[in-house]
Write a protein that holds these residues in place. Structure first.
Motif, PDB file in Angstrom:
ATOM      1  N   LEU A 168       0.837  -1.190   0.000  1.00 18.48           N
ATOM      2  CA  LEU A 168       0.000   0.000   0.000  1.00 18.48           C
ATOM      3  C   LEU A 168       0.874   1.242   0.000  1.00 18.48           C
ATOM      4  N   ALA A 169       0.396   2.285  -0.637  1.00 16.60           N
ATOM      5  CA  ALA A 169       1.032   3.592  -0.555  1.00 16.60           C
ATOM      6  C   ALA A 169      -0.074   4.636  -0.462  1.00 16.60           C
ATOM      7  N   LEU A 170       0.007   5.515   0.541  1.00 18.22           N
ATOM      8  CA  LEU A 170      -1.014   6.526   0.780  1.00 18.22           C
ATOM      9  C   LEU A 170      -0.373   7.903   0.721  1.00 18.22           C
ATOM     10  N   GLY A 171      -0.987   8.783  -0.018  1.00 18.52           N
ATOM     11  CA  GLY A 171      -0.541  10.174  -0.055  1.00 18.52           C
ATOM     12  C   GLY A 171      -1.604  11.066   0.536  1.00 18.52           C
ATOM     13  N   PHE A 172      -1.156  12.204   1.145  1.00 17.58           N
ATOM     14  CA  PHE A 172      -2.088  13.058   1.882  1.00 17.58           C
ATOM     15  C   PHE A 172      -1.998  14.495   1.383  1.00 17.58           C
ATOM     16  N   ALA A 173      -2.986  15.270   1.776  1.00 19.35           N
ATOM     17  CA  ALA A 173      -3.092  16.645   1.290  1.00 19.35           C
ATOM     18  C   ALA A 173      -1.958  17.520   1.799  1.00 19.35           C
ATOM     19  N   ASP A 174      -1.309  17.165   2.900  1.00 23.21           N
ATOM     20  CA  ASP A 174      -0.202  17.969   3.422  1.00 23.21           C
ATOM     21  C   ASP A 174       1.143  17.593   2.796  1.00 23.21           C
ATOM     22  N   GLY A 175       1.130  16.708   1.777  1.00 25.08           N
ATOM     23  CA  GLY A 175       2.365  16.317   1.103  1.00 25.08           C
ATOM     24  C   GLY A 175       3.050  15.106   1.708  1.00 25.08           C
ATOM     25  N   GLU A 228      -1.501  -3.328   7.511  1.00 21.15           N
ATOM     26  CA  GLU A 228      -0.551  -2.560   8.307  1.00 21.15           C
ATOM     27  C   GLU A 228      -0.231  -1.276   7.558  1.00 21.15           C
ATOM     28  N   VAL A 229      -0.258  -0.170   8.264  1.00 20.09           N
ATOM     29  CA  VAL A 229       0.100   1.125   7.698  1.00 20.09           C
ATOM     30  C   VAL A 229       1.187   1.726   8.565  1.00 20.09           C
ATOM     31  N   GLY A 230       2.291   2.116   7.931  1.00 22.22           N
ATOM     32  CA  GLY A 230       3.433   2.653   8.665  1.00 22.22           C
ATOM     33  C   GLY A 230       3.246   4.090   9.091  1.00 22.22           C
ATOM     34  N   GLU A 231       4.318   4.617   9.708  1.00 22.12           N
ATOM     35  CA  GLU A 231       4.252   5.981  10.195  1.00 22.12           C
ATOM     36  C   GLU A 231       4.368   6.974   9.038  1.00 22.12           C
ATOM     37  N   VAL A 232       4.103   8.244   9.367  1.00 23.19           N
ATOM     38  CA  VAL A 232       4.140   9.294   8.362  1.00 23.19           C
ATOM     39  C   VAL A 232       5.573   9.522   7.907  1.00 23.19           C
ATOM     40  N   LEU A 233       5.750   9.624   6.576  1.00 22.87           N
ATOM     41  CA  LEU A 233       7.045   9.938   5.990  1.00 22.87           C
ATOM     42  C   LEU A 233       6.982  11.325   5.388  1.00 22.87           C
ATOM     43  N   ASP A 234       7.898  12.188   5.822  1.00 27.19           N
ATOM     44  CA  ASP A 234       7.915  13.566   5.347  1.00 27.19           C
ATOM     45  C   ASP A 234       8.616  13.617   3.995  1.00 27.19           C
ATOM     46  N   THR A 235       7.914  14.078   2.960  1.00 24.89           N
ATOM     47  CA  THR A 235       8.483  14.169   1.622  1.00 24.89           C
ATOM     48  C   THR A 235       9.208  15.479   1.372  1.00 24.89           C
ATOM     49  N   GLY A 236       9.122  16.395   2.307  1.00 21.57           N
ATOM     50  CA  GLY A 236       9.747  17.700   2.102  1.00 21.57           C
ATOM     51  C   GLY A 236       8.921  18.624   1.252  1.00 21.57           C
ATOM     52  N   SER A 237       7.706  18.227   0.903  1.00 18.97           N
ATOM     53  CA  SER A 237       6.827  19.050   0.086  1.00 18.97           C
ATOM     54  C   SER A 237       5.518  19.256   0.833  1.00 18.97           C
ATOM     55  N   SER A 238       5.011  20.468   0.747  1.00 15.75           N
ATOM     56  CA  SER A 238       3.723  20.760   1.376  1.00 15.75           C
ATOM     57  C   SER A 238       2.575  20.692   0.383  1.00 15.75           C
ATOM     58  N   SER A 239       2.910  20.433  -0.886  1.00 18.83           N
ATOM     59  CA  SER A 239       1.873  20.339  -1.907  1.00 18.83           C
ATOM     60  C   SER A 239       1.176  18.985  -1.808  1.00 18.83           C
ATOM     61  N   ALA A 240      -0.129  18.998  -2.025  1.00 22.71           N
ATOM     62  CA  ALA A 240      -0.925  17.778  -1.875  1.00 22.71           C
ATOM     63  C   ALA A 240      -0.478  16.709  -2.860  1.00 22.71           C
ATOM     64  N   VAL A 241      -0.471  15.481  -2.375  1.00 20.39           N
ATOM     65  CA  VAL A 241      -0.156  14.335  -3.229  1.00 20.39           C
ATOM     66  C   VAL A 241      -1.409  13.984  -4.026  1.00 20.39           C
ATOM     67  N   VAL A 242      -1.281  14.036  -5.360  1.00 19.50           N
ATOM     68  CA  VAL A 242      -2.411  13.751  -6.234  1.00 19.50           C
ATOM     69  C   VAL A 242      -2.419  12.299  -6.676  1.00 19.50           C
ATOM     70  N   LEU A 243      -1.246  11.776  -7.014  1.00 23.13           N
ATOM     71  CA  LEU A 243      -1.090  10.395  -7.462  1.00 23.13           C
ATOM     72  C   LEU A 243       0.091   9.784  -6.751  1.00 23.13           C
ATOM     73  N   ILE A 244       0.047   8.468  -6.537  1.00 20.72           N
ATOM     74  CA  ILE A 244       1.130   7.796  -5.831  1.00 20.72           C
ATOM     75  C   ILE A 244       1.238   6.349  -6.302  1.00 20.72           C
ATOM     76  N   ASP A 245       2.467   5.841  -6.333  1.00 19.67           N
ATOM     77  CA  ASP A 245       2.703   4.434  -6.659  1.00 19.67           C
ATOM     78  C   ASP A 245       4.032   4.036  -6.040  1.00 19.67           C
ATOM     79  N   GLN A 246       4.238   2.742  -5.888  1.00 18.67           N
ATOM     80  CA  GLN A 246       5.473   2.249  -5.287  1.00 18.67           C
ATOM     81  C   GLN A 246       5.808   0.880  -5.838  1.00 18.67           C
ATOM     82  N   ILE A 247       7.067   0.500  -5.646  1.00 23.98           N
ATOM     83  CA  ILE A 247       7.525  -0.821  -6.053  1.00 23.98           C
ATOM     84  C   ILE A 247       8.714  -1.204  -5.189  1.00 23.98           C
ATOM     85  N   GLU A 248       8.808  -2.482  -4.896  1.00 23.89           N
ATOM     86  CA  GLU A 248       9.947  -2.996  -4.152  1.00 23.89           C
ATOM     87  C   GLU A 248      10.991  -3.519  -5.130  1.00 23.89           C
ATOM     88  N   THR A 249      12.220  -3.017  -5.026  1.00 24.79           N
ATOM     89  CA  THR A 249      13.320  -3.435  -5.877  1.00 24.79           C
ATOM     90  C   THR A 249      14.410  -4.073  -5.025  1.00 24.79           C
TER      91      THR A 249
END
Length: 872
Positions: free
Chosen positions: A144-151, A205-226
Motif C-alpha cells: 500500500l502507498a497513501l498520499g495526503f493533502a499535506d504532502g 498494516e500502515v506505517g508511520e508518516v514519511l515527510d516528503t519535504g513538500s507541502s503540496s498535496a499528493v495527487v497520485l502515488i505508486d510504489q515498487i519494491e526493488t
C-alpha cells in the motif's frame, strides 16, 4: 519289355505345413501389432494434446448481496447507506480459498466481507482520522502507498493471512463439520476437507508518516519494491513528480524499524490538455509513467532517482476522441495495460530498438490490443500468476483475456455495472464487485497461452523489439512470460536434418556406387560388413564424442576444417587422375584391393594439405582470425562469399567442361595412347581447379563490391557446439544406414543391363551413372528417406552437440534445438497436464506427423521409380 516309370508324388509333410502356418500367423500378428502400436501412439498423443484446443470453463454464477455494516461506531467509514453499500470501490481482492474479500474506496475506506454470504467483517479507514488524497495498491505484492493533502505519505501492506488452529484455540470450533465455517470477529474459521481448522483474516498494516519535504498535496502515488529497497513515486498538485528511495533500518536492540526517504524530483511542464490520471512505476524502477486521461503518457527515465528526466511523451490511444478510464500493470510490472471509454484495452511496454533517440535508448510501444468495442471499460484486474486480465464494462459485461495470446477466454454479464474485478490468487475464481453485491464464478482458464498463432506465428513478447518466434518455457522469476513458439524447434529439426544429409548422403551414395560397381566381392563384403557394424554405434556415444572431443577440436582448427572440405575430395580426384598415369599392365594388376588401399592413402594427403592451407586461408580470407571475422570485428565480406561460391563455381566449371572442353578434347585426342589421354585428363583437372578458384573469387568480389555481406545469414558468430559439428557427427550416424540400403539396391540391378551397356561400348563409369543409378533409383530414394527419418528423430547427438539454443538462422556455426532434443530435455521437469507438458506432447505429435508425411511421400515416389524400373 518296356518299363513304365511311376511318377513320384511329392507331398509336403504335415510338420512343414504347420510350421508355415504358424510362421505366417506370427508374421501377420507382428505386422498388425506394429500398425496397432503406431496407431495407439498417435491416439495417445492426440488425447494428451486435445485439451489445448478447448476453452476456459466457468461455473454457475453465485450472487451475493452486500449488507450494510453492523455498526457505525469508531473507525467506521460511514456515508453509505444500504442502497449503495460499496459504490466507491477502486480496488478489491479475494483470498485463495475464495472465502474473504477486501475492498478499498477512494477515501481509504476498507471493507472486508465474507464471499459466501456477504457479511461485513471489517469496516474502517486505513488511517484513523485522516483521509488520503492518493491511494496506490499493488495487489501482486500486497503493498500500500497513501498520499495526503499535506504532502506526506505512508506505506503499508494489505493481504490475507491464514493459521491452523489447534489445542485450546480450536476448542470452540470442534463441532464444525467438513466445509462448515463460522465468523469469529474479524476472522472466519473453517473446517477444511482434510479435517484441519483454518482461520482466515485480512491483515492490514500502515506505517508511520514519511515527510516528503513538500507541502503540496499528493495527487497520485505508486510504489515498487526493488533489490535496492522500496521505490516511491508521487505526483503533487504543484505539478512536480517526486521519486523516493525508502531506506529501512532496524534497531538491533529494540527491533524498531525506521524509514528514511532519499529524494529526487523533476518539475513537469504539462502540455495543454494533459490531465494526470494515473502514476505507475515499472519493474526495477527504471521508468515511471504519468498517464493523462486524454490518452497521452509521459515516460520518465528514473534509473537515477536523484536525477530523473523526461524520456518521451507518447499518445496511447489511436482514437483522438477516446478517454482513458483505467490503467494498471500486468504481472511483473513491465506491461502497462490502458483501457479507454470505447471498450479497447492496449498493452504497452518499453523496448530498446536500434536508433532510439530517448535518454535511456528505449521507447514505449503498443504490443497488443484487445477488448470489445462499445461500452467504456469500468474495471481491470490482473492475475497474480499468469498473463490474464479481467475487463469489466460499464454495461455489465465481463471478459477475461490472455494478453500474450490475445485469446478471449470467457464473456459473461453481471446484473449491475462493475466497479471492481478480482481474479483469485490461483486463477480459479473470478469475482465482479458492484455497488450492491458481488458475483462470483469458479473459473478454470485451462491453457489460455496456447493458440495456433502463439505456437506457429510471431508473437510480440515483453522486452522484444518486435514479434518473434521464441521458445522459452521457464525462467527464474514468477512473473515470467512463457514463450511456446514451436517454429524454432521445427526449424532446428530441419536444420539438423539438412546439414547431416548434406554431409552424409553424397558420401553414402557414392560409396555404395563404388563398392557395388568397382570392387570385387572379395573386397566388397568385408567393407560392407564394417560399415554395417558402424550403424550399431550408440548415438549417445557419438553425441558425447561430438561434445567433448570434436567440438573443441574443430574450434581450434576451423580454417583447416573449411579447407578440408575442398582438399579431401580434391586429393581423392588427384589420386584417381594419377592412377591413370600407371602403365596398363600395373593398373590391371593392382585393380582390386591395392587400388582401394591407394584410395584410402589419399585421405591423409588431403588432411595434411588442409592443415597446411588452413593458416593461409585464415590470413587471406578471414583477416587472420576466423572467429573475430565471423563476429564482424575485422575483415571484409569476401571470405564469406567464397564459402558459398566455391561449390557453385565448381558446378559451373564442371558444366562448362562437359559442354565445351570435353567434346573438343575428345575430337583432338582421337588416336592418342593411354598415357597421353591420362596426361591430358590430369592437365584438365588442374585447369578446372584453378578455374573454380578464379570464378569463385570473381563472383565473391562482385557481390562483396555491391555491399552485400554473408555474415548474418549462413555464416555468423561462431559457437563451439554448432551445426557444422552436428552435420559431421550425425552424418556419420546416417551413412551406414543409407550405404547399406543403397548398396543392396545397386547390387540387385539385373546383370544383363550391365553387360548390355558394356557391350554397346560404354565405360564402367558411364554404365554406373546412366544405367545402374536410374534403375536402382527407387532403392536409392528409400535409402535417403530412411536416413532422413533417422536424422529427423535423432535425439542424443543433437542434445549433446548443438548447445540447445532455440534460434532460427541458417548459420552453420551456430547451435539450434530440435523437437526431439527439446522433449528429452524438458519433459522430465514439466508439470503433468500443464500447458508446458501438453505443448511438449504437441511437439511429439508434430514430429510424428513430419515423419509420417515424409515416409508416405517417400513410398509414393519409390513406387513410381519401381514401376519405371520394372519395365527394364
Amino acid at each position: 519289355m518296356v518299363t513304365r516309370r511311376t511318377r513320384r508324388v511329392r507331398t509336403t509333410r504335415t510338420s512343414v505345413r504347420v510350421a508355415e502356418r504358424i510362421a505366417s500367423t506370427l508374421i501377420s500378428i507382428g505386422g498388425l501389432g506394429t500398425i496397432a502400436a503406431v496407431c495407439l501412439i498417435m491416439v495417445f498423443l492426440v488425447w494428451v494434446v486435445a485439451p489445448l484446443i478447448g476453452g476456459a470453463t466457468l461455473d454457475e454464477e453465485k450472487r451475493v448481496t452486500f449488507a450494510a455494516g453492523p455498526a457505525e461506531g469508531t473507525g467506521s467509514i460511514g456515508g453509505t447507506g444500504p442502497a449503495e453499500v460499496d459504490a466507491r470501490i477502486v480496488e478489491a481482492q479475494v483470498d485463495e480459498y475464495r472465502l474473504l474479500s477486501w475492498s478499498l474506496d477512494h477515501d481509504g475506506g476498507l471493507r472486508v466481507r465474507r464471499l459466501d454470504n456477504g457479511d461485513l467483517l471489517v469496516e474502517r479507514t486505513l488511517v484513523d482520522g485522516s483521509r488520503p488524497s492518493a491511494l496506490g495498491v499493488d495487489v501482486e505484492r500486497g503493498s500500500l502507498a497513501l498520499g495526503f493533502a499535506d504532502g506526506s505519505v505512508r506505506i503499508g501492506s494489505i493481504g490475507f493471512g491464514a493459521e491452523l488452529l489447534a489445542g485450546a484455540d480450536a476448542g470452540p470450533y470442534l463441532a464444525l463439520g467438513a466445509g462448515e465455517r463460522t465468523t469469529d470477529g474479524e476472522r472466519v474459521v473453517e473446517r477444511s476437507s482434510d479435517g484441519f481448522l483454518r482461520a482466515q483474516r485480512c491483515r492490514v498494516e500502515v506505517g508511520e508518516v514519511l515527510d516528503t519535504g513538500s507541502s503540496s498535496a499528493v495527487v497520485l502515488i505508486d510504489q515498487i519494491e526493488t533489490n535496492s529497497g522500496r521505490t516511491l513515486a508521487t505526483y503533487h498538485a504543484d505539478r512536480t513528480l517526486a521519486l523516493y528511495r525508502v531506506v529501512e533500518r532496524e534497531n538491533l536492540l529494540t527491533g524498531e524499524i525506521t524509514r528514511k526517504l532519499v529524494q529526487g524530483s523533476v518539475a513537469y511542464a504539462q502540455p495543454e490538455g494533459f490531465e494526470p490520471a494515473a502514476l505507475a512505476v515499472s519493474s526495477g524502477g527504471s521508468s515511471t509513467f504519468l498517464v493523462s486521461a486524454d490518452g497521452r503518457v509521459a515516460r520518465f527515465d528514473t534509473r537515477d532517482l536523484e536525477a530523473p528526466e523526461l524520456a518521451e511523451t507518447v499518445d496511447l490511444l489511436p482514437d483522438s476522441e477516446a478517454r482513458i478510464t483505467r490503467s494498471r500493470f500486468l504481472l511483473g510490472r513491465t506491461t502497462l495495460l490502458v483501457a479507454d471509454d470505447r471498450g479497447g484495452v492496449g498493452a504497452f511496454f518499453v523496448v530498446k530498438p536500434d536508433g532510439a533517440t530517448t535518454p535511456d535508448g528505449a521507447t514505449l510501444v503498443r504490443a497488443h490490443e484487445f477488448g470489445r468495442p462499445g461500452a467504456a471499460v469500468a474495471a481491470l484486474a490482473t492475475s497474480q500468476r499468469t498473463r490474464l486480465v479481467a475487463v469489466g464494462y460499464a454495461d455489465g459485461e465481463v471478459h477475461v483475456f490472455n494478453v500474450t495470446s490475445g485469446k478471449d477466454l470467457v464473456a459473461l454479464r453481471v446484473p449491475e455495472p462493475t466497479l471492481a474485478l478480482a481474479l483469485a490468487p490461483k486463477d480459479d475464481a473470478l469475482v465482479a464487485f458492484g455497488a450492491h453485491g458481488a458475483s462470483a464464478w469458479g473459473f478454470d482458464p485451462k491453457h489460455s497461452e496456447v493458440t495456433f498463432a502463439a505456437l506457429f506465428r510471431p508473437v510480440w513478447y515483453e522486452g522484444y523489439a518486435g514479434p518473434e518466434h521464441v521458445w522459452q518455457s521457464s525462467s527464474g522469476t514468477d512473473d515470467f512470460e512463457p514463450k511456446l513458439g514451436l517454429l524454432p524447434l521445427v526449424f532446428g529439426t530441419l536444420k539438423a536434418t539438412f546439414y547431416s544429409l548434406l554431409f552424409g548422403v553424397p558420401i553414402a551414395i557414392l560409396a555404395a556406387l563404388f563398392s557395388s560397381e568397382f570392387l570385387s566381392p572379395r573386397v566388397r563384403v568385408p567393407i560392407k560388413s564394417t560399415v554395417e557394424i558402424m550403424a550399431g554405434l550408440p548415438s549417445v556415444v557419438l553425441g558425447f564424442l561430438a561434445a567433448v572431443i570434436f567440438a573443441p577440436f574443430v574450434q581450434e582448427v576451423v580454417p583447416a576444417v573449411l579447407a578440408g572440405l575442398a582438399t579431401l575430395p580434391l586429393a581423392l580426384l588427384a589420386g584417381a587422375y594419377l592412377w591413370q598415369l600407371l602403365p596398363q599392365r600395373i593398373a590391371l594388376r593392382f585393380a582390386d584391393g591395392r587400388r582401394f588401399v591407394c584410395i584410402v592413402a589419399m585421405l591423409p594427403v588431403g588432411v595434411a594439405l588442409a592443415a597446411w592451407l588452413g593458416p593461409w586461408v585464415e590470413r587471406w580470407l578471414f583477416a587472420g582470425d576466423v572467429e573475430q571475422w565471423l563476429a564482424g570485428e575485422r575483415g571484409g565480406a569476401l571470405g564469406g562469399w567464397m564459402l558459398l561460391f566455391v561449390p557453385l563455381a565448381g558446378f559451373l566449371v564442371a558444366f562448362a567442361n562437359g559442354r565445351a572442353l570435353t567434346p573438343w578434347l575428345r575430337a583432338r585426342s582421337f588416336g592418342w595412347g593411354r598415357a597421353a589421354c591420362a596426361r591430358a585428363d590430369l592437365v584438365r583437372f588442374a585447369f578446372n581447379v584453378v578455374a573454380t578458384v578464379v570464378v569463385a573469387l570473381a563472383l565473391s568480389a562482385a557481390v562483396a563490391g555491391l555491399g552485400f555481406d554473408a555474415r548474418g545469414s549462413f555464416v555468423d558468430t561462431y559457437v563451439q557446439r554448432n551445426a557444422l559439428v552436428v552435420g559431421f557427427v550425425m552424418g556419420f550416424a546416417i551413412i551406414p544406414i543409407i550405404y547399406t540400403i543403397a548398396e543392396d539396391a545397386l547390387t540387385s540391378v539385373p546383370g544383363h543391363l550391365r553387360l548390355a551397356s558394356l557391350a554397346a561400348g560404354a565405360t564402367p563409369w558411364q554404365t554406373a551413372v546412366h544405367v545402374i543409378l536410374p534403375t536402382a533409383a527407387s532403392g536409392l530414394f528409400s535409402a535417403v528417406m530412411v536416413g532422413l527419418g533417422r536424422a529427423v528423430g535423432e535425439t542424443m547427438i543433437v542434445l549433446m552437440a548443438t548447445g540447445n539454443t532455440p534460434v532460427m538462422n541458417w548459420n552453420v556455426f551456430s547451435g539450434f534445438r530440435t523437437l526431439s532434443a527439446n522433449i528429452a530435455t524438458e519433459l522430465p521437469e514439466a508439470v503433468k497436464n500443464s500447458t508446458h507438458y501438453r505443448t511438449l506432447f504437441l511437439a511429439a505429435l508434430l514430429l510424428f506427423a513430419m515423419t509420417f508425411m515424409v515416409n508416405t511421400a517417400a513410398e509414393v515416389v519409390r513406387q513410381r521409380f519401381r514401376r519405371r524400373a520394372f519395365q527394364l
